[in-house]
Enzyme design. Structure first.
Site, PDB file in Angstrom:
ATOM      1  N   ASP A 230       0.807  -1.225   0.000  1.00 22.34           N
ATOM      2  CA  ASP A 230       0.000   0.000   0.000  1.00 22.34           C
ATOM      3  C   ASP A 230       0.840   1.275   0.000  1.00 22.34           C
ATOM      4  O   ASP A 230       0.457   2.298   0.580  1.00 22.34           O
ATOM      5  CB  ASP A 230      -0.950   0.016   1.212  1.00 22.34           C
ATOM      6  N   ALA A 231       1.992   1.226  -0.656  1.00 24.12           N
ATOM      7  CA  ALA A 231       2.884   2.396  -0.690  1.00 24.12           C
ATOM      8  C   ALA A 231       3.274   2.779  -2.112  1.00 24.12           C
ATOM      9  O   ALA A 231       4.212   3.536  -2.313  1.00 24.12           O
ATOM     10  CB  ALA A 231       4.126   2.123   0.141  1.00 24.12           C
TER      11      ALA A 231
END
Length: 286
Positions: A230-231
Site C-alpha cells: 500500500d505504498a
C-alpha cells in the site's frame, strides 16, 4: 479516410527548446497536434510531456515514426519516451475475491464502452463472483490460494496472463497480497483500490476504526502495486464527508461508492495512457 492517431509520452532532464523541437518534428512529419500538456518538476529538474497527434493514415507508419523520433529527438535530449497508437486497446485482467461492488461497476462501464479497453478474463481465489462474469460473458478462472500453495497459484495466474497477452492488471478488491514475481513482471501495471484515504485506517475493518474515531471524512485510494504494501504511486483519490449521524453501515456504503468511482477513474487514466510514474509518484495528465 480516418487519420492515424498517436500518443507520445516523454520525460527527460529539463532543458531549453524541448517543446518547440517536438512540435516542429510532428509538424514536419505531416502531423497535426490535437492535444499537448507538459509539466516541469523544479525539485527534480525533470520535464514531462504528453502529446496526441494525427497523421494521414495512408502514408503513416508508426514504426518508421518511432525510428525517426529516436534519431532526431530522443538521443539528442536523452529522453525516456514511448509512442503508442491511440486506437490500440489495452488488455486488462481483473482479479477479484468475494466483494462484488467494484467488479459490477467496472463491467458495467466496460459493457457500455466507457473504459476503452478489453477484458479477456476475470480470475478469483473464490467462485462466488463467477455468475457475474458469466452474465457479462467474460471467461472466469478460479485459482484457489492458501498459505501453502501461493507460489503454485501465482504460476497459474502468470500462465493466464501470458496466454491472453495481458497489458495490465486490476485488483478489484482482490484480498491477497501480490508477490514480487508478479510485480516485477508488471511494473506500474497493477492497479489496486484501497478502502481508505491512505495511510489512515489500514487493516481488515477500516470503517469500524473510522467510526470509533468519529471521523469527518472517509476516502478511497487507487495506486500502483509495489513491493512495499500500500505504498505505491497514487493514481486517484477521493473523499466523502460524514458525521456523527452516520452508522458503520452508512460508512461502508459511502466507502464502497468511493471505491468504485476512484478505481474506475484510475483504470481510465491508465488505459488512456495519461499516467506517468517517476520516482514512486505519478504525473497525471488531464
Amino acid at each position: 479516410m480516418d487519420a492515424a492517431k498517436v500518443i507520445i509520452l516523454i520525460n527527460c532532464k529539463d532543458q531549453p527548446n524541448i517543446i518547440a523541437t517536438v512540435t516542429s518534428f510532428v509538424a514536419n512529419n505531416g502531423g497535426n497536434i490535437v492535444y499537448i500538456d507538459q509539466h516541469v518538476d523544479r525539485v527534480q529538474d525533470t520535464f514531462f510531456m504528453r502529446l496526441e497527434g494525427e497523421f494521414e493514415s495512408t502514408s503513416f507508419s508508426i514504426e518508421n515514426f518511432k525510428t525517426l523520433f529516436k534519431a532526431a529527438l530522443a538521443d539528442k535530449f536523452n529522453m525516456k519516451w514511448r509512442i503508442y497508437a491511440s486506437d490500440a486497446k489495452l488488455k486488462m485482467a481483473v482479479f477479484v475475491s468475494k466483494y462484488d461492488h467494484c467488479l459490477y461497476d467496472l463491467l458495467g462501464r466496460y459493457n457500455s464502452g466507457e473504459l476503452g479497453l478489453e477484458i479477456p478474463f476475470i480470475v478469483s481465489n473464490h467462485t462466488d463472483l463467477k455468475p457475474i462474469a458469466d452474465n457479462f460473458k467474460i471467461p472466469f478462472y478460479h485459482i484457489h490460494v492458501n498459505k501453502d500453495n501461493k507460489s503454485e497459484a501465482e504460476e497459474k495466474q502468470l500462465q493466464l496472463l501470458d496466454k491472453y497477452n495481458i497489458d495490465f492488471i486490476v485488483l478489484a478488491r482482490y484480498m491477497q497480497i501480490v508477490s514480487d514475481k508478479l510485480i516485477d513482471k508488471y511494473p506500474s501495471k497493477i492497479i489496486n483500490i484501497h478502502h481508505s484515504f491512505l495511510p489512515a485506517f489500514v487493516g481488515a475493518k477500516p470503517y469500524h476504526s473510522a467510526y470509533k474515531r468519529g471521523v469527518k471524512i472517509i476516502g478511497a485510494t487507487s495506486h500502483y502495486v509495489t513491493e512495499e504494501l500500500d505504498a505505491g504511486p497514487i493514481i486517484e483519490q477521493d473523499v466523502a464527508h460524514v458525521s456523527h449521524d452516520h452508522s458503520v453501515s452508512d460508512l461502508i456504503a459511502k466507502g464502497r461508492d468511493l471505491e468504485k468511482i476512484v478505481l474506475s477513474r484510475a483504470v481510465k487514466l491508465h488505459a488512456k495512457r495519461k499516467v506517468m510514474v517517476y520516482n514512486n509518484k505519478t504525473i497525471i495528465f488531464s
